[in-house]
Motif scaffolding. Structure first.
Motif, PDB file in Angstrom:
ATOM      1  N   GLY A 161       7.199  -3.626 -48.106  1.00  6.32           N
ATOM      2  CA  GLY A 161       7.166  -5.036 -48.514  1.00  6.32           C
ATOM      3  C   GLY A 161       8.303  -5.827 -47.868  1.00  6.32           C
ATOM      4  O   GLY A 161       8.099  -6.947 -47.386  1.00  6.32           O
ATOM      5  N   ILE A 162       9.475  -5.248 -47.848  1.00  2.00           N
ATOM      6  CA  ILE A 162      10.626  -5.933 -47.235  1.00  2.00           C
ATOM      7  C   ILE A 162      10.366  -6.144 -45.739  1.00  2.00           C
ATOM      8  O   ILE A 162      10.583  -7.235 -45.206  1.00  2.00           O
ATOM      9  CB  ILE A 162      11.936  -5.142 -47.462  1.00  2.00           C
ATOM     10  CG1 ILE A 162      12.290  -5.101 -48.965  1.00  2.00           C
ATOM     11  CG2 ILE A 162      13.091  -5.766 -46.663  1.00  2.00           C
ATOM     12  CD1 ILE A 162      13.527  -4.277 -49.300  1.00  2.00           C
ATOM     13  N   ASP A 163       9.874  -5.092 -45.080  1.00  2.00           N
ATOM     14  CA  ASP A 163       9.546  -5.221 -43.651  1.00  2.00           C
ATOM     15  C   ASP A 163       8.601  -6.392 -43.402  1.00  2.00           C
ATOM     16  O   ASP A 163       8.815  -7.207 -42.503  1.00  2.00           O
ATOM     17  CB  ASP A 163       8.838  -3.947 -43.152  1.00  2.00           C
ATOM     18  CG  ASP A 163       9.796  -2.784 -42.965  1.00  2.00           C
ATOM     19  OD1 ASP A 163      11.028  -3.023 -42.992  1.00  2.00           O
ATOM     20  OD2 ASP A 163       9.324  -1.645 -42.826  1.00  2.00           O
ATOM     21  N   GLU A 164       7.564  -6.451 -44.224  1.00  2.00           N
ATOM     22  CA  GLU A 164       6.547  -7.505 -44.052  1.00  2.00           C
ATOM     23  C   GLU A 164       7.187  -8.887 -44.233  1.00  2.00           C
ATOM     24  O   GLU A 164       6.933  -9.804 -43.448  1.00  2.00           O
ATOM     25  CB  GLU A 164       5.429  -7.290 -45.093  1.00  2.00           C
ATOM     26  CG  GLU A 164       4.294  -8.290 -45.023  1.00  2.00           C
ATOM     27  CD  GLU A 164       3.389  -8.114 -43.804  1.00  2.00           C
ATOM     28  OE1 GLU A 164       3.377  -6.991 -43.235  1.00  2.00           O
ATOM     29  OE2 GLU A 164       2.728  -9.097 -43.400  1.00  2.00           O
ATOM     30  N   VAL A 165       8.028  -9.015 -45.245  1.00  2.00           N
ATOM     31  CA  VAL A 165       8.665 -10.300 -45.513  1.00  2.00           C
ATOM     32  C   VAL A 165       9.601 -10.668 -44.367  1.00  2.00           C
ATOM     33  O   VAL A 165       9.580 -11.797 -43.859  1.00  2.00           O
ATOM     34  CB  VAL A 165       9.429 -10.264 -46.855  1.00  2.00           C
ATOM     35  CG1 VAL A 165      10.317 -11.501 -47.009  1.00  2.00           C
ATOM     36  CG2 VAL A 165       8.437 -10.160 -48.012  1.00  2.00           C
ATOM     37  N   MET A 166      10.397  -9.714 -43.922  1.00  2.00           N
ATOM     38  CA  MET A 166      11.381 -10.024 -42.885  1.00  2.00           C
ATOM     39  C   MET A 166      10.696 -10.396 -41.568  1.00  2.00           C
ATOM     40  O   MET A 166      11.195 -11.225 -40.820  1.00  2.00           O
ATOM     41  CB  MET A 166      12.359  -8.860 -42.684  1.00  2.00           C
ATOM     42  CG  MET A 166      13.269  -8.624 -43.886  1.00  2.00           C
ATOM     43  SD  MET A 166      14.160 -10.120 -44.411  1.00  2.00           S
ATOM     44  CE  MET A 166      14.218  -9.869 -46.190  1.00  2.00           C
ATOM     45  N   SER A 167       9.528  -9.811 -41.314  1.00  2.00           N
ATOM     46  CA  SER A 167       8.858 -10.164 -40.059  1.00  2.00           C
ATOM     47  C   SER A 167       8.147 -11.506 -40.197  1.00  2.00           C
ATOM     48  O   SER A 167       7.653 -12.056 -39.216  1.00  2.00           O
ATOM     49  CB  SER A 167       7.889  -9.055 -39.645  1.00  2.00           C
ATOM     50  OG  SER A 167       6.840  -8.986 -40.579  1.00  2.00           O
ATOM     51  N   THR A 168       8.120 -12.056 -41.409  1.00  2.00           N
ATOM     52  CA  THR A 168       7.499 -13.375 -41.638  1.00  2.00           C
ATOM     53  C   THR A 168       8.531 -14.506 -41.541  1.00  2.00           C
ATOM     54  O   THR A 168       8.188 -15.646 -41.228  1.00  2.00           O
ATOM     55  CB  THR A 168       6.834 -13.399 -43.046  1.00  2.00           C
ATOM     56  OG1 THR A 168       5.959 -12.283 -43.157  1.00  2.00           O
ATOM     57  CG2 THR A 168       6.060 -14.676 -43.277  1.00  2.00           C
ATOM     58  N   VAL A 169       9.792 -14.176 -41.804  1.00  2.00           N
ATOM     59  CA  VAL A 169      10.837 -15.220 -41.834  1.00  2.00           C
ATOM     60  C   VAL A 169      10.974 -15.917 -40.482  1.00  2.00           C
ATOM     61  O   VAL A 169      11.141 -15.259 -39.459  1.00  2.00           O
ATOM     62  CB  VAL A 169      12.210 -14.608 -42.218  1.00  2.00           C
ATOM     63  CG1 VAL A 169      13.325 -15.656 -42.092  1.00  2.00           C
ATOM     64  CG2 VAL A 169      12.190 -14.016 -43.626  1.00  2.00           C
ATOM     65  N   LYS A 170      10.863 -17.216 -40.477  1.00  2.00           N
ATOM     66  CA  LYS A 170      11.196 -18.018 -39.287  1.00  2.00           C
ATOM     67  C   LYS A 170      11.286 -19.486 -39.702  1.00  2.00           C
ATOM     68  O   LYS A 170      10.710 -19.872 -40.733  1.00  2.00           O
ATOM     69  CB  LYS A 170      10.160 -17.829 -38.168  1.00  2.00           C
ATOM     70  CG  LYS A 170       8.782 -18.276 -38.558  1.00  2.00           C
ATOM     71  CD  LYS A 170       7.807 -18.133 -37.401  1.00  2.00           C
ATOM     72  CE  LYS A 170       6.439 -18.606 -37.887  1.00  2.00           C
ATOM     73  NZ  LYS A 170       5.343 -18.181 -37.028  1.00  2.00           N
ATOM     74  N   PRO A 171      11.982 -20.290 -38.937  1.00  2.00           N
ATOM     75  CA  PRO A 171      12.087 -21.705 -39.301  1.00  2.00           C
ATOM     76  C   PRO A 171      10.701 -22.346 -39.341  1.00  2.00           C
ATOM     77  O   PRO A 171       9.818 -21.966 -38.570  1.00  2.00           O
ATOM     78  CB  PRO A 171      12.921 -22.313 -38.161  1.00  2.00           C
ATOM     79  CG  PRO A 171      13.638 -21.177 -37.546  1.00  2.00           C
ATOM     80  CD  PRO A 171      12.745 -19.987 -37.709  1.00  2.00           C
ATOM     81  N   VAL A 187      11.319 -25.785 -46.971  1.00  2.00           N
ATOM     82  CA  VAL A 187      11.035 -25.386 -45.584  1.00  2.00           C
ATOM     83  C   VAL A 187      12.225 -24.612 -45.030  1.00  2.00           C
ATOM     84  O   VAL A 187      13.366 -25.069 -45.109  1.00  2.00           O
ATOM     85  CB  VAL A 187      10.764 -26.632 -44.713  1.00  2.00           C
ATOM     86  CG1 VAL A 187      10.530 -26.223 -43.253  1.00  2.00           C
ATOM     87  CG2 VAL A 187       9.573 -27.412 -45.253  1.00  2.00           C
ATOM     88  N   LEU A 188      11.969 -23.434 -44.491  1.00  2.00           N
ATOM     89  CA  LEU A 188      13.048 -22.633 -43.900  1.00  2.00           C
ATOM     90  C   LEU A 188      13.609 -23.322 -42.669  1.00  2.00           C
ATOM     91  O   LEU A 188      12.856 -23.798 -41.821  1.00  2.00           O
ATOM     92  CB  LEU A 188      12.532 -21.239 -43.522  1.00  2.00           C
ATOM     93  CG  LEU A 188      12.330 -20.250 -44.659  1.00  2.00           C
ATOM     94  CD1 LEU A 188      12.062 -18.846 -44.103  1.00  2.00           C
ATOM     95  CD2 LEU A 188      13.544 -20.209 -45.561  1.00  2.00           C
ATOM     96  N   GLN A 189      14.946 -23.354 -42.603  1.00  2.00           N
ATOM     97  CA  GLN A 189      15.610 -23.945 -41.444  1.00  2.00           C
ATOM     98  C   GLN A 189      16.690 -22.995 -40.955  1.00  2.00           C
ATOM     99  O   GLN A 189      17.225 -22.205 -41.746  1.00  2.00           O
ATOM    100  CB  GLN A 189      16.262 -25.272 -41.835  1.00  2.00           C
ATOM    101  CG  GLN A 189      15.262 -26.350 -42.221  1.00  2.00           C
ATOM    102  CD  GLN A 189      15.971 -27.605 -42.711  1.00  2.00           C
ATOM    103  OE1 GLN A 189      16.708 -28.237 -41.972  1.00  2.00           O
ATOM    104  NE2 GLN A 189      15.775 -27.944 -43.965  1.00  2.00           N
ATOM    105  N   THR A 222      14.932 -18.437 -34.195  1.00  2.00           N
ATOM    106  CA  THR A 222      13.620 -17.860 -33.870  1.00  2.00           C
ATOM    107  C   THR A 222      13.079 -16.932 -34.942  1.00  2.00           C
ATOM    108  O   THR A 222      11.919 -16.571 -34.917  1.00  2.00           O
ATOM    109  CB  THR A 222      13.725 -17.027 -32.568  1.00  2.00           C
ATOM    110  OG1 THR A 222      14.797 -16.073 -32.763  1.00  2.00           O
ATOM    111  CG2 THR A 222      14.045 -17.897 -31.380  1.00  2.00           C
ATOM    112  N   GLY A 223      13.906 -16.508 -35.890  1.00  2.00           N
ATOM    113  CA  GLY A 223      13.409 -15.558 -36.883  1.00  2.00           C
ATOM    114  C   GLY A 223      14.462 -15.236 -37.913  1.00  2.00           C
ATOM    115  O   GLY A 223      14.908 -16.111 -38.646  1.00  2.00           O
ATOM    116  N   VAL A 224      14.885 -13.991 -37.934  1.00  2.00           N
ATOM    117  CA  VAL A 224      15.731 -13.541 -39.025  1.00  2.00           C
ATOM    118  C   VAL A 224      16.810 -12.604 -38.504  1.00  2.00           C
ATOM    119  O   VAL A 224      16.636 -11.942 -37.480  1.00  2.00           O
ATOM    120  CB  VAL A 224      14.861 -12.823 -40.088  1.00  2.00           C
ATOM    121  CG1 VAL A 224      14.325 -11.493 -39.554  1.00  2.00           C
ATOM    122  CG2 VAL A 224      15.609 -12.616 -41.387  1.00  2.00           C
TER     123      VAL A 224
END
Lengths: 403, 403
Positions: free
Chosen positions: B281-291, B343-345, B374-376
């Motif tokens: 679950g953490i992997d999935e979330v972290m690969s989703t993080v982006k501005p 909104v993520l910035q 670009t991401g996390v």
């Protein structure tokens, strides 16, 4: 397992109800975590979200209301029936759209107490202005009364077991003070000394573990000794630095505060002299403590002893202490200062801390004490003097105290 | 010495004023110690008494008002002129007869701001219901507006130096986690492990010292892992105990939280499996993080990854974090949960903590992360798995982690 016998919790509850009755309060909403613990046994770091203990004058058990994920902890740590543990869903937490007091007001309405005389702790860290606003809005038929410090005043006389807990905290305070002193020398940083103090505070003794104190250890150093509440930095101690160490041992949330001042190297004459005067003042105060006198008499004793040396201290000299949670270990009831008419009674516990903060230096030396049937008993036993530290770590690992 | 360049404080002040302007607030009364620090640099354990930073929309510098004995600390730790540091006499402290807000209201009247639009932080630990009541009574011509979280929202995007401070906190968090793990074995008590963690948290690294975290380390053990906020006891760890370790490294009040779960001895199949699911679950979330995405999309990513395994988590999954004071290290603004449209910035920082608390056991595994262009980027680097501890202290003093 409960920290006190269930009979002790019930007797505290009875005293609380009797105070409620005197003030015309039928339903008491308790948000001070120390008061919640005192009456229910609940102990958790969950006070950063809204939670409450509700005492209803004609009900045998209080009601705990908190966040859903904390309810299991409340069931485990309190003496009440599981039915008396209620919880709100997580979407109420730190939200702009929902407030936990809406949920709590609804419960109060549902169980038929929405139109009663409701006491709230208006002057308390964890009861926000917004909490009160929401309760007022959602319980239009309730009559709100200020019940700040109602339970705090019930707490002022300690039971034998509470005193035993403070004695344990005292042992931890002494050990932590010596660990701190051992770490105060050139070649160490302020944070290293603070780390050593924290280690001892939390480890406790072989027989019993330590709890976290409600205020972190403070160790203002050098010119910062002229102000009391700055915490440590990562600067190295220097020769000729003074260091104030103020800490509290803690056992099951009961505190024993203790302050001393150390000096690295040869003590300056004026600081040494100041320490002697403060010690003389403490002696005078401690020989005055006995049941029946009022607190401001201790302030007079202090003034009697120190005024002739030109010491004129404006701030209060101490306060009732015991059970508490961050950010304070004081009980917010009786203070040792001019005008305080609280009558000393056996089993009251105080921290006497006549801090002196001058322009470029300062000194703290304190004693936590118990009022006994006939006089006073100190909780800790650390020399009442300026503690001189060797600037250098001693090669044999000894504590570096040279006098 | 200031923790940030004076230009950075001034830029924070400008952003705050611009937010005040949008909300029609002319005078902002700031009582949140993190917000006070953010705008002025003030850092002391004095928030257990009333204190305040006043931002006036048409004045270049804020005003600090606090207790007399803390004024020297305020002069030393803030960027403002000494004239802007004001203080109230000690008889206002924890008194039944005087309230510091009376003093503050008088000052506001005297300097001509008693009739303006005044913002107060209604939902904040250190602004009591009583404080608001006194201000309302003493400033009848003021128009009060709720300014809760106004400055918190300004804090949400971090400067390069703030991020550097969180990176330092991250190093301290890692070291403290490993020190804790090393102490978790049969023959040690929960308080011994907590003491080791505290020691590392406060000592910090060779290069920089640690600060106290706003929440103490938690290490629920055995059945207590089913509830998140119980602190340590002085019980000995037993073979087959699970232990959740949740802590935050802290540097100059900036936090980096981190949680892992350890198990002493052979891991039960179900706990091992749960750890794998949470890691996925953490992997999935972290690969989703982006501005550009909104926070609730992270909650969706978590659900996408874990729902198929029967995990249905109701509580929020994380929150914005950084600068703070007890009792919380979260910023009380954006939350990682359903419905949060923030909104993520770039340069936002969060703690992602999908705690799972079941009937008789639980698991926490968390990551603090930075949103990049670009991401996390993760702040810490500790294996994302159930950490298996040898039940026995290893004779060579090694860390006892056997896989």
């Amino acid at each position: 397992m409960l920290d006190f016998d269930i009979v002790e919790y019930q007797s505290r509850l009875e005293k609380t109800k009797s105070s409620m009755e005197k003030r015309g309060i039928e339903v008491l909403l308790i948000t001070d975590p120390a008061n919640m613990n005192y009456l229910s046994g609940y102990d958790a770091w969950s006070f950063y979200v809204h939670q409450m203990l509700i005492v209803i004058i004609d009900e045998p058990q209080p009601i705990w209301i908190g966040r859903f994920m904390d309810a299991a902890g409340a069931k485990a740590k309190t003496w009440m029936y599981d039915e008396n543990i209620m919880s709100y869903p997580d979407y109420y937490v730190q939200s702009e759209n929902y407030h936990p007091m809406e949920f709590i007001a609804e419960i109060l309405e549902q169980i038929g107490h929405g139109n009663r005389a409701v006491g709230v702790e208006k002057e308390q860290y964890y009861f926000t202005a917004k909490s009160y606003e929401v309760l007022n809005e959602k319980l239009p038929n309730a009559t709100f009364k200020d019940a700040s410090q109602l339970v705090n005043w019930v707490r002022i006389i300690k039971s034998p077991q509470e005193i035993e807990y403070i004695r344990r905290a005292a042992k931890i305070a002494e050990r932590s003070m010596y660990a701190g002193l051992k770490s105060i020398h050139t070649g160490a940083r302020e944070c290293d000394a603070a780390a050593s103090i924290f280690f001892e505070l939390v480890r406790g003794t072989e027989e019993y573990g330590g709890d976290y104190p409600s205020i972190v250890p403070m160790l203002p150093t050098g010119e910062n000794t002229s102000t009391p509440h700055l915490t440590w930095s990562d600067q190295y101690f220097k020769e000729d630095n003074s260091v104030i160490v103020e800490l509290a041992g803690c056992y099951k949330r009961y505190h024993c505060p203790l302050a001393r001042t150390a000096h690295i190297g040869q003590a300056p004459e004026k600081l040494d002299r100041l320490a002697e005067i403060v010690a003389e003042g403490i002696d005078e105060v401690m020989s005055t403590v006995k049941p029946g006198i009022v607190l401001e008499e201790l302030e007079e004793a202090w003034r009697r002893a120190t005024r002739r040396y030109g010491i004129d201290k404006e701030s209060r000299l101490g306060y009732s202490m015991g059970l508490n949670y961050p950010p304070d270990w004081g009980e917010h009831t009786a203070s040792i200062r001019k005008g305080d008419q609280t009558v000393l009674q056996p089993n009251m516990t105080f921290h006497f801390i006549p801090g002196i903060w001058l322009d470029y230096y300062g000194l703290e030396m304190s004693e936590s004490f118990l009022v006994t049937e006939t006089g006073v008993e100190m909780f800790t036993d650390v020399p009442r003097e300026l503690l001189i530290q060797s600037p250098f770590q001693l090669p044999d690992g000894s504590d570096g105290i040279i006098s």
